[in-house]
Design a protein around this motif. Structure first.
Motif, PDB file in Angstrom:
ATOM      1  N   VAL A 266       0.841  -1.209   0.000  1.00  0.00           N
ATOM      2  CA  VAL A 266       0.000   0.000   0.000  1.00  0.00           C
ATOM      3  C   VAL A 266       0.865   1.244   0.000  1.00  0.00           C
ATOM      4  N   ASP A 267       1.957   1.236   0.766  1.00  0.00           N
ATOM      5  CA  ASP A 267       2.847   2.391   0.790  1.00  0.00           C
ATOM      6  C   ASP A 267       3.472   2.656  -0.581  1.00  0.00           C
ATOM      7  N   SER A 268       3.611   1.618  -1.401  1.00  0.00           N
ATOM      8  CA  SER A 268       4.227   1.790  -2.719  1.00  0.00           C
ATOM      9  C   SER A 268       3.274   2.422  -3.719  1.00  0.00           C
ATOM     10  N   ILE A 269       1.975   2.363  -3.450  1.00  0.00           N
ATOM     11  CA  ILE A 269       0.998   2.932  -4.393  1.00  0.00           C
ATOM     12  C   ILE A 269       0.139   4.015  -3.739  1.00  0.00           C
ATOM     13  N   GLY A 270       0.308   4.242  -2.463  1.00  0.00           N
ATOM     14  CA  GLY A 270      -0.476   5.248  -1.749  1.00  0.00           C
ATOM     15  C   GLY A 270       0.212   5.611  -0.453  1.00  0.00           C
ATOM     16  N   ASP A 271      -0.527   5.657   0.623  1.00  0.00           N
ATOM     17  CA  ASP A 271       0.023   6.009   1.928  1.00  0.00           C
ATOM     18  C   ASP A 271      -0.607   5.165   3.018  1.00  0.00           C
ATOM     19  N   VAL A 272       0.208   4.661   3.908  1.00  0.00           N
ATOM     20  CA  VAL A 272      -0.276   4.041   5.139  1.00  0.00           C
ATOM     21  C   VAL A 272      -0.346   5.140   6.188  1.00  0.00           C
ATOM     22  N   ILE A 273      -1.531   5.395   6.720  1.00  0.00           N
ATOM     23  CA  ILE A 273      -1.688   6.491   7.677  1.00  0.00           C
ATOM     24  C   ILE A 273      -1.659   6.000   9.125  1.00  0.00           C
ATOM     25  N   VAL A 274      -2.008   4.732   9.332  1.00  0.00           N
ATOM     26  CA  VAL A 274      -1.939   4.125  10.663  1.00  0.00           C
ATOM     27  C   VAL A 274      -1.502   2.684  10.493  1.00  0.00           C
ATOM     28  N   HIS A 275      -0.554   2.244  11.326  1.00  0.00           N
ATOM     29  CA  HIS A 275      -0.181   0.828  11.352  1.00  0.00           C
ATOM     30  C   HIS A 275       0.095   0.450  12.795  1.00  0.00           C
ATOM     31  N   GLY A 276      -0.828  -0.314  13.355  1.00  0.00           N
ATOM     32  CA  GLY A 276      -0.732  -0.694  14.751  1.00  0.00           C
ATOM     33  C   GLY A 276      -1.633   0.173  15.609  1.00  0.00           C
ATOM     34  N   VAL A 277      -2.650  -0.460  16.226  1.00  0.00           N
ATOM     35  CA  VAL A 277      -3.615   0.266  17.047  1.00  0.00           C
ATOM     36  C   VAL A 277      -3.624  -0.342  18.443  1.00  0.00           C
ATOM     37  N   ALA A 278      -3.799   0.508  19.448  1.00  0.00           N
ATOM     38  CA  ALA A 278      -3.815   0.058  20.842  1.00  0.00           C
ATOM     39  C   ALA A 278      -5.146  -0.606  21.155  1.00  0.00           C
ATOM     40  N   LEU A 279      -5.304  -1.795  20.628  1.00  0.00           N
ATOM     41  CA  LEU A 279      -6.546  -2.540  20.679  1.00  0.00           C
ATOM     42  C   LEU A 279      -6.218  -4.013  20.842  1.00  0.00           C
ATOM     43  N   LYS A 280      -7.010  -4.724  21.644  1.00  0.00           N
ATOM     44  CA  LYS A 280      -6.778  -6.140  21.853  1.00  0.00           C
ATOM     45  C   LYS A 280      -8.107  -6.873  21.884  1.00  0.00           C
ATOM     46  N   PRO A 281      -8.239  -7.943  21.061  1.00  0.00           N
ATOM     47  CA  PRO A 281      -7.248  -8.468  20.131  1.00  0.00           C
ATOM     48  C   PRO A 281      -7.254  -7.689  18.810  1.00  0.00           C
ATOM     49  N   GLY A 282      -6.082  -7.680  18.166  1.00  0.00           N
ATOM     50  CA  GLY A 282      -6.024  -7.151  16.814  1.00  0.00           C
ATOM     51  C   GLY A 282      -5.240  -5.884  16.605  1.00  0.00           C
ATOM     52  N   HIS A 283      -4.166  -5.659  17.365  1.00  0.00           N
ATOM     53  CA  HIS A 283      -3.424  -4.416  17.166  1.00  0.00           C
ATOM     54  C   HIS A 283      -2.719  -4.299  15.818  1.00  0.00           C
ATOM     55  N   PRO A 284      -2.471  -5.407  15.040  1.00  0.00           N
ATOM     56  CA  PRO A 284      -1.754  -5.210  13.771  1.00  0.00           C
ATOM     57  C   PRO A 284      -2.608  -4.686  12.610  1.00  0.00           C
ATOM     58  N   VAL A 285      -3.707  -3.994  12.883  1.00  0.00           N
ATOM     59  CA  VAL A 285      -4.504  -3.424  11.805  1.00  0.00           C
ATOM     60  C   VAL A 285      -3.755  -2.251  11.179  1.00  0.00           C
ATOM     61  N   ALA A 286      -3.982  -2.025   9.888  1.00  0.00           N
ATOM     62  CA  ALA A 286      -3.373  -0.892   9.189  1.00  0.00           C
ATOM     63  C   ALA A 286      -4.437  -0.173   8.377  1.00  0.00           C
ATOM     64  N   LEU A 287      -4.317   1.133   8.284  1.00  0.00           N
ATOM     65  CA  LEU A 287      -5.258   1.965   7.539  1.00  0.00           C
ATOM     66  C   LEU A 287      -4.475   2.771   6.512  1.00  0.00           C
ATOM     67  N   GLY A 288      -5.033   2.924   5.321  1.00  0.00           N
ATOM     68  CA  GLY A 288      -4.323   3.666   4.288  1.00  0.00           C
ATOM     69  C   GLY A 288      -5.257   4.338   3.317  1.00  0.00           C
TER      70      GLY A 288
END
Length: 444
Positions: A266-288
């Motif tokens: 995603v970073d190669s074709i756009g932008d990752v704006i968030v990677h890793g959220v203080a959430l459990k379970p599932g902190h490895p979410v990414a937003l772009g």
């Protein structure tokens, strides 16, 4: 990759973004679409109006009897009582001293101005005895009493309910203009995933199916794609071929392992704006976001290992311009591969993004209050979602955390009744406390 972005595979998740801040950043890059369609009332339940609806006619459109009984001139009943009834003549047309039989919904005869309920009368041959006086207009629904012609019924953005459809039909509306459902591409990823019976080393694909059905329940139009293997070229092609959708959602490959390629793709074709959220379970979410103009970077505010406002990647303008020459933006939500983490993050990020895009109201999930049977443990600074079962004993409800709590145990979701959300500022919840159990299977 933008110069200021860390090497995620080297650094891991040393800093994570709080849930509220991540959603705010997602909302900044999500725009409501303006596509509309005209649909018949029969198909309009739960759809969102794209324009105001004004009543084209009165309801009722004639002077209407509101009760079974007799149409009369109110003045002819004055003085009537239980011991001294007024005698009126039974007639087919109105006149002084006349009473005309009517039924609920009947047109009030010309010359009548009130209805005497049938229970307040007796009939003797051609005479009607009235035991209760009525006032002018009593038991009569006048023209436009329910709805007046030209009255504004519903504003743009109103989500239609079954009662609304009945109202619209009553005033003569047969079709309404509503927003089209937001289009969401759901792309499961992972070289180990299969759609049929698995061999050793293979896993049945469930995340894409689950998320796509949630999208439909939340008011979106989901495209559930075939599995894409862990290959940069294949992943990029799958994403770029779905940028005509309002939102792209991927499952799996969002963490920092060797096969977690999606953030870099995603970073190669756009932008990752968030990677890793203080959430459990599932902190490895990414937003772009893909195919948008560069966004200026923002300062981060760190609290321990939690970033209040993550820095938006913004220097990849050359790739962004190449990926979308028309300048349109497509948000992408990269969900973790573990099933429970995937579901939790879909609820936290895909659902609001879908609602914002489709001009849909973002309602809170319904909750049930229950007494907690066992202590819930959680880390301070992390928003935790704990699966529970709910038991009822008369009017008392109790919530018990599921024994199986791993983020990869799908049965712990399917067999649970809901979740208890532990906010970041708390370090667990003691047994005996009343908690709100959220219903994640709710449709809206």
């Amino acid at each position: 990759m933008s110069d200021h972005q860390p090497d995620r595979k080297q650094s891991g998740f040393k800093e994570t973004t709080r849930v509220a801040a991540a959603r705010e950043q997602l909302q900044e890059v999500v725009a409501g679409h303006d596509r509309t369609e005209s649909v018949p009332l029969l198909d309009a339940d739960d759809r969102v109006l794209a324009e105001e609806v004004v009543a084209p006619r009165n309801v009722p459109h004639y002077s209407q009897a509101a009760m079974d009984g007799y149409a009369v001139r109110a003045e002819d009943t004055f003085g009537a009582g239980g011991r001294s009834p007024e005698a009126l003549r039974r007639a087919e047309e109105m006149g002084p001293g006349a009473a005309v039989r009517v039924h609920t919904g009947s047109e009030v005869p010309a010359g009548a101005d009130a209805i005497v309920m049938i229970e307040q009368t007796d009939r003797f041959g051609d005479e009607i005895e009235v035991f209760d006086a009525v006032a002018e207009g009593e038991n009569v629904a006048s023209v436009g009493e329910d709805v007046e012609k030209g009255q504004s019924l519903y504003e743009q953005g109103h989500r239609l309910r079954p009662s609304d459809l009945g109202m619209l039909k009553s005033v003569g509306v047969r079709e309404v203009t509503v927003y089209e459902p937001p289009r969401v591409a759901v792309i499961p990823t992972g070289e180990e995933l299969v759609q049929t019976d698995p061999e050793p080393g293979e896993v049945v694909e469930t995340n894409g199916l689950t998320v796509s059905r949630f999208v439909e329940r939340w008011g979106g139009d989901a495209t559930y794609h075939d599995v894409v293997t862990d290959d940069e070229t294949a992943l990029r092609e799958a994403i770029e071929s779905n940028l005509d959708h309002d939102i792209v959602v991927t499952t799996g490959g969002s963490s920092v392992g060797e096969r977690d390629l999606l953030p870099e793709v995603v970073d190669s074709i756009g932008d990752v704006i968030v990677h890793g959220v203080a959430l459990k379970p599932g902190h490895p979410v990414a937003l772009g976001i893909i195919g948008h103009s560069p966004i200026g970077s923002q300062n981060s505010k760190s609290s321990g290992n939690i970033v209040e406002h993550d820095t938006m990647a913004s220097e990849n303008s050359e790739n962004s311009e190449d990926s979308d020459p028309d300048g349109e933006e497509t948000p992408i939500v990269m969900l973790p591969g573990y099933p429970v983490a995937c579901i939790i993050n879909a609820i936290q990020f895909v659902r609001p993004a879908l609602k914002w895009t489709g001009n849909l109201p973002l309602d809170d999930f319904p909750t049930t209050d229950a007494r907690l049977e066992r202590k819930i443990r959680s880390e301070p600074g992390i928003r935790s979602f704990v699966r529970v079962t709910v038991n009822e004993d008369g009017e008392e409800r109790s919530a018990t955390p599921t024994r199986a709590s791993g983020s990869g145990i799908l049965s712990s979701v399917a067999l649970a009744d809901g979740w208890v959300e532990v906010p970041e500022e708390r370090e667990g919840i003691p047994a005996g406390e009343t908690v709100a159990v959220g219903n994640w299977e709710w449709s809206a």
